[in-house]
Design a protein around this motif. Structure first.
Motif, mmCIF file in Angstrom:
data_model
loop_
_atom_site.group_PDB
_atom_site.id
_atom_site.type_symbol
_atom_site.label_atom_id
_atom_site.label_comp_id
_atom_site.label_asym_id
_atom_site.label_seq_id
_atom_site.Cartn_x
_atom_site.Cartn_y
_atom_site.Cartn_z
ATOM 1 N N GLY A 182 -47.732 53.413 -19.450
ATOM 2 C CA GLY A 182 -48.357 54.296 -20.341
ATOM 3 C C GLY A 182 -47.658 55.703 -20.182
ATOM 4 N N ALA A 229 -48.446 58.890 -22.465
ATOM 5 C CA ALA A 229 -48.797 60.225 -21.769
ATOM 6 C C ALA A 229 -47.854 61.451 -22.199
ATOM 7 N N ASP A 265 -55.096 56.032 -12.426
ATOM 8 C CA ASP A 265 -55.781 55.490 -13.693
ATOM 9 C C ASP A 265 -56.011 56.344 -14.817
ATOM 10 N N ASN A 266 -56.508 56.208 -15.958
ATOM 11 C CA ASN A 266 -56.100 56.542 -17.081
ATOM 12 C C ASN A 266 -57.349 58.087 -17.161
ATOM 13 N N ASN A 306 -55.658 61.905 -17.475
ATOM 14 C CA ASN A 306 -56.139 62.629 -18.544
ATOM 15 C C ASN A 306 -56.352 64.107 -18.109
#
Length: 205
Positions: free
Chosen positions: A19, A23, A187-188, A192
């Motif tokens: 990802g 990102a 993790d997301n 974030n």
């Protein structure tokens, strides 16, 4: 290395399917597109056309496939407030196109790529570096979905490439480079939050 006082370079890395590109684009939006530019490792592949004239296979996940010397030279120029001409790699012919993309210096430069922290020649340019540490199962599932749906690949071929090249190169070069990261996300949610905190820190200066 002497950097311009107004230049901040941020590395975003992790394995294939982690990802990192998403990102990088998210951070680009948070910082503001008018203040930021993304530089991708994928633009710096060497010309590999000769290997594809026969039955040769190129390991695109090995550092030798990429022109990190040119990439370092470009980061140096950007950090010294000089424009650069980024190559455009043609994945059909496996050559660099004659046309390039001119990139002007920006206050913030984001560098995206799986191998960027593994390269000693690049690390001195990074003010911040984020390593996205996602499980192999998740990374493979994302890569399988992308390659089948977006690139028309057969699932068996994706699996063979992952097992033959992606996985061993990740274990040899990518995962060990986590040691050099200033920030690590698992993790997301944490990613974030990390991007939001980094943006707040950068823009408050």
């Amino acid at each position: 290395m002497k950097k311009s006082a107004g230049t901040t370079i941020i590395a975003i890395t992790g394995g294939s399917g982690s990802g990192k590109t998403t990102a990088a684009r998210r951070l680009w939006e948070l910082i503001g597109k008018e203040n930021c530019q993304i530089i991708s490792q994928d633009s710096y592949y060497h010309d590999h056309s000769a290997q594809f004239k026969g039955d040769g296979t190129v390991n695109f996940d090995h550092p030798n496939a990429i022109d990190f010397k040119l990439m370092a030279d470009h980061l140096k120029k950007l950090s010294q407030n000089q424009p650069i001409e980024i190559p455009i790699y043609d994945f059909v012919t496996h050559t660099r196109k004659e046309k390039t993309i001119r990139v002007e210096p920006f206050p913030y430069i984001i560098v995206d790529g799986i191998l960027i922290l593994s390269q000693e020649i690049l690390r001195p340019f990074f003010d911040f570096s984020i390593f996205i540490d996602i499980s192999e199962e998740t990374r493979y599932a994302r890569r399988l979905k992308r390659d089948v749906e977006e690139r028309g690949r057969h699932p068996d071929g994706v699996k063979i490439q992952f097992d033959s090249f992606v996985k061993p190169m990740h274990e040899t070069f990518v995962q060990p480079s986590k040691h050099f990261a200033t920030h690590v996300s698992y993790d997301n949610q944490s990613l974030n939050e990390m991007l939001a905190d980094l943006t707040k820190n950068l823009l408050s200066k």
